[in-house]
Scaffold this active site. Structure first.
Site, mmCIF file in Angstrom:
data_model
loop_
_atom_site.group_PDB
_atom_site.id
_atom_site.type_symbol
_atom_site.label_atom_id
_atom_site.label_comp_id
_atom_site.label_asym_id
_atom_site.label_seq_id
_atom_site.Cartn_x
_atom_site.Cartn_y
_atom_site.Cartn_z
ATOM 1 N N TRP A 25 -2.694 -7.349 -7.979
ATOM 2 C CA TRP A 25 -2.842 -6.357 -9.033
ATOM 3 C C TRP A 25 -1.502 -5.758 -9.463
ATOM 4 O O TRP A 25 -1.239 -5.548 -10.644
ATOM 5 C CB TRP A 25 -3.824 -5.262 -8.622
ATOM 6 C CG TRP A 25 -4.172 -4.365 -9.770
ATOM 7 C CD1 TRP A 25 -3.892 -3.042 -9.890
ATOM 8 C CD2 TRP A 25 -4.855 -4.752 -10.985
ATOM 9 N NE1 TRP A 25 -4.351 -2.561 -11.104
ATOM 10 C CE2 TRP A 25 -4.956 -3.593 -11.785
ATOM 11 C CE3 TRP A 25 -5.389 -5.945 -11.467
ATOM 12 C CZ2 TRP A 25 -5.559 -3.599 -13.040
ATOM 13 C CZ3 TRP A 25 -5.990 -5.956 -12.725
ATOM 14 C CH2 TRP A 25 -6.072 -4.795 -13.493
ATOM 15 N N ASN A 26 -0.616 -5.518 -8.484
ATOM 16 C CA ASN A 26 0.697 -4.966 -8.861
ATOM 17 C C ASN A 26 1.454 -5.947 -9.747
ATOM 18 O O ASN A 26 2.107 -5.551 -10.714
ATOM 19 C CB ASN A 26 1.532 -4.644 -7.617
ATOM 20 C CG ASN A 26 0.963 -3.462 -6.879
ATOM 21 O OD1 ASN A 26 0.799 -2.393 -7.449
ATOM 22 N ND2 ASN A 26 0.610 -3.665 -5.621
ATOM 23 N N ASP A 76 -6.743 5.232 1.075
ATOM 24 C CA ASP A 76 -6.803 4.015 0.262
ATOM 25 C C ASP A 76 -7.826 3.028 0.781
ATOM 26 O O ASP A 76 -8.600 3.322 1.708
ATOM 27 C CB ASP A 76 -5.400 3.446 -0.017
ATOM 28 C CG ASP A 76 -4.836 2.625 1.125
ATOM 29 O OD1 ASP A 76 -5.545 2.433 2.126
ATOM 30 O OD2 ASP A 76 -3.681 2.174 0.996
ATOM 31 N N GLN A 104 11.195 -8.803 -7.975
ATOM 32 C CA GLN A 104 10.275 -9.202 -9.049
ATOM 33 C C GLN A 104 10.312 -8.300 -10.287
ATOM 34 O O GLN A 104 10.325 -8.794 -11.415
ATOM 35 C CB GLN A 104 8.845 -9.257 -8.486
ATOM 36 C CG GLN A 104 7.816 -9.651 -9.533
ATOM 37 C CD GLN A 104 6.470 -9.927 -8.933
ATOM 38 O OE1 GLN A 104 6.347 -10.829 -8.116
ATOM 39 N NE2 GLN A 104 5.463 -9.179 -9.325
ATOM 40 N N GLU A 157 2.832 -5.256 -13.453
ATOM 41 C CA GLU A 157 4.279 -5.388 -13.710
ATOM 42 C C GLU A 157 4.540 -6.374 -14.853
ATOM 43 O O GLU A 157 5.369 -6.139 -15.731
ATOM 44 C CB GLU A 157 4.992 -5.843 -12.425
ATOM 45 C CG GLU A 157 5.005 -4.746 -11.355
ATOM 46 C CD GLU A 157 5.414 -5.225 -9.963
ATOM 47 O OE1 GLU A 157 5.876 -6.375 -9.822
ATOM 48 O OE2 GLU A 157 5.265 -4.440 -9.007
ATOM 49 N N ALA A 206 12.086 -12.231 -4.082
ATOM 50 C CA ALA A 206 12.835 -11.961 -5.315
ATOM 51 C C ALA A 206 12.632 -10.509 -5.743
ATOM 52 O O ALA A 206 11.588 -9.930 -5.446
ATOM 53 C CB ALA A 206 12.314 -12.876 -6.421
ATOM 54 N N ALA A 238 -7.394 -12.421 -1.104
ATOM 55 C CA ALA A 238 -7.878 -11.068 -1.432
ATOM 56 C C ALA A 238 -8.737 -11.118 -2.704
ATOM 57 O O ALA A 238 -9.588 -11.994 -2.838
ATOM 58 C CB ALA A 238 -6.705 -10.103 -1.555
ATOM 59 N N GLU A 239 -8.490 -10.203 -3.663
ATOM 60 C CA GLU A 239 -9.330 -10.155 -4.871
ATOM 61 C C GLU A 239 -8.659 -10.891 -6.029
ATOM 62 O O GLU A 239 -9.007 -10.717 -7.190
ATOM 63 C CB GLU A 239 -9.653 -8.686 -5.219
ATOM 64 C CG GLU A 239 -8.690 -7.949 -6.103
ATOM 65 C CD GLU A 239 -7.304 -7.678 -5.529
ATOM 66 O OE1 GLU A 239 -6.917 -8.293 -4.500
ATOM 67 O OE2 GLU A 239 -6.584 -6.856 -6.119
ATOM 68 N N HIS A 247 0.838 -1.203 0.000
ATOM 69 C CA HIS A 247 0.000 0.000 0.000
ATOM 70 C C HIS A 247 0.872 1.251 0.000
ATOM 71 O O HIS A 247 0.612 2.220 -0.709
ATOM 72 C CB HIS A 247 -0.900 0.013 1.235
ATOM 73 C CG HIS A 247 -1.899 -1.100 1.256
ATOM 74 N ND1 HIS A 247 -3.068 -1.063 0.535
ATOM 75 C CD2 HIS A 247 -1.895 -2.290 1.890
ATOM 76 C CE1 HIS A 247 -3.744 -2.179 0.732
ATOM 77 N NE2 HIS A 247 -3.052 -2.943 1.545
#
Ligand code: UDP
Length: 473
Positions: free
Chosen positions: A369-370, A121, A351, A374, A349, A389-390, A16
């Site tokens: 989502w991130n 947020d 990422q 990415e 890692a 989560a989602e 976040h």
């Protein structure tokens, strides 16, 4: 010359915080007349406190941003296992007096530049009360997809019609932010939760409607269907300003480790487009039986791999996973020896850098989502393995609505007994690594679109311009 101040209140947790900082940076890049303060909640409601050295790291990330660390509050007297989301939301609500105090005594009183917005947020919607008390506009910064935002905004309407949480046996849900009917099995667990989770999210959806605007970390080229579902009115203006990514990487995400250098060196030694990367976000981890199936599946696939394996917290602890000191604790006998020429097992890692590497061809991901943004940025197709989560509904959107990911599973849930077998893992990995058709072409096009969106003249650049105009008006 500074014209306006903004105060950002991100939920605790590194994801976040990083996302909120990226938003602040992008805003300042586009218009440096803002003074931005981020209120940092060091104490996370679970796991260790956010690494206290982040305080000093934060100031090195961007000296244009001011950081204020809020004092610690007592965590809510709730069982976090019954509904983690309700727990975190209550935890954030307990910060309301501290946020008000920080805005009044450390932001407003220190400068005559007007505060034009409190940006909150997902779990911080209750801070809209603070904005109202202080006569400041509130904006929501939504670090997930526009489609998921649409689902949240729909919840109060559904509540009036149905009155209870979703059930796994419900018929497919028809909701305008998704192109296809959504099976109940891919709904976020929180929406199926009877112990405060559903009510909590329904309330967040209601509160979001009070905001002056909602900023989403997405771009219209990716989510045109969801974005057009907001045009009918009834919701605050939605600004898709993404993808907001930490493209250059910095020391905030993950543990400091010289292992990162070893990972990049190992990748340098691999042939171009030959490696599948497996990584499951900041919370994802598997029980031992599942780790073994993944190991067998990777061997069976015959492809090179880089695999981030995290250690679950002790049973009954509400905490983040950690790194193994010895992977042999959990991997099948002889696995490391047998795969030493084709694979690497690691902990946390780097990422974003890994996905940028030319050796990477596919990405088995939990569909946070991130991670999706990415992987699309770098044009690496995802094999879907949602966990919590989602993420199930993100996976569904990527596979069914957009056709830009390879399906492994859409409905795996981290705290259930389901097991994805080695055969299926091998088949999905082979499919992503050996297929050079439609999915890969679409991902490549989306990669180009994401880069254009944030450039001057791009859709997200324009949306951010509209947001700035609104904030300054
Ligand atoms: N991440 C990373 N290394 C890891 C695991 C995660 O750098 O081993 C980063 C990843 O690049 C992303 C973030 O952590 O920026 C995870 O965010 P996401 O929304 O994908 O998932 P979450 O952690 O919120 O479940």
């Amino acid at each position: 010359m500074k014209k306006a101040q903004l105060v950002l209140v991100p939920s605790p947790g590194i994801g976040h915080l990083v996302s909120a900082i990226e938003f602040a940076k992008r805003l300042l890049d586009q218009d440096d007349s803002f003074l931005i303060t981020v209120l940092v909640i060091i104490r996370a409601p679970f796991g260790p406190d956010t690494d206290t050295s982040n305080q000093s790291v934060l100031t090195t990330i961007d000296t244009r941003i001011q950081y204020i660390t809020l004092p610690k509050v007592t965590p809510p007297d709730l069982d976090p296992f019954r509904s983690p989301e309700n727990y975190v939301t209550s935890f954030m609500e307990a910060h309301k007096p501290l946020v008000k105090d920080a805005v009044v005594n450390h932001v407003m009183s220190k400068s005559s530049v007007p505060v034009v917005g409190l940006v909150v947020d997902l779990f911080c919607a209750s801070m809209i009360d603070v904005a109202n008390e202080l006569g400041i506009s509130s904006y929501v910064y939504f670090a997930s997809s526009a489609a998921f935002l649409g689902l949240l905004l729909y919840l109060p309407t559904r509540q009036e019609q149905v009155g209870i949480e979703f059930k796994e046996t419900d018929p497919d849900l028809i909701v305008s932010c998704f192109a296809n009917p959504v099976p109940a099995r891919v709904l976020p667990s929180v929406l199926l939760n009877k112990d405060g989770g559903y009510t909590c999210f329904e309330n967040l959806g209601r509160r979001f409607r009070e905001a002056k605007g909602i900023v989403v970390n997405s771009y219209v080229e990716l989510e045109s269907h969801a974005v057009s579902s907001f045009l009918g009115g009834g919701t605050p203006p939605v600004y898709t300003v993404g993808p907001l990514l930490n493209v250059n990487g910095h020391g905030l995400t993950g543990s400091k480790s010289d292992g990162h250098g070893k990972i990049m060196e190992w990748l340098d030694d691999q042939p171009e487009k030959s490696v599948v990367f497996l990584c499951f976000g900041s919370i994802g981890r598997f029980r031992e039986a599942q780790v073994k199936e993944i190991a067998l599946g990777l061997e069976q696939s015959g492809h090179r791999f880089l695999w981030s394996v995290r250690k679950p917290p002790p049973e009954g602890h509400f905490a983040l996973p950690s790194d193994y000191s010895n992977f042999e604790e959990v991997l099948p006998d002889g696995f490391l020896e047998r795969t030493k020429n084709v694979g690497m097992v690691c902990g946390w890692a780097p990422q974003m850098q890994v996905l940028a590497h030319k050796a990477i061809k596919g990405f088995v991901s939990h569909c946070g989502w991130n991670s999706i943004l990415e992987s699309l940025w770098h044009g690496v197709p995802i094999v879907t393995w949602p966990m919590h989560a989602e993420q199930q509904i993100n996976a569904f959107q990527m596979v069914e609505d957009l056709g830009i990911a390879v399906e492994m599973t859409l409905d795996y849930r981290m705290r259930s007994d389901n097991l994805v077998l080695a055969d299926k893992i091998a088949r999905s990995v082979k499919c992503a690594m050996e297929e050079d058709g439609e999915v890969r072409n679409k991902v490549k096009a989306m990669s180009e679109a994401s880069r254009k969106a944030v450039m001057e003249g791009g859709s997200s650049f324009a949306a951010l311009g509209d947001l700035i105009k609104d904030m300054l008006s």
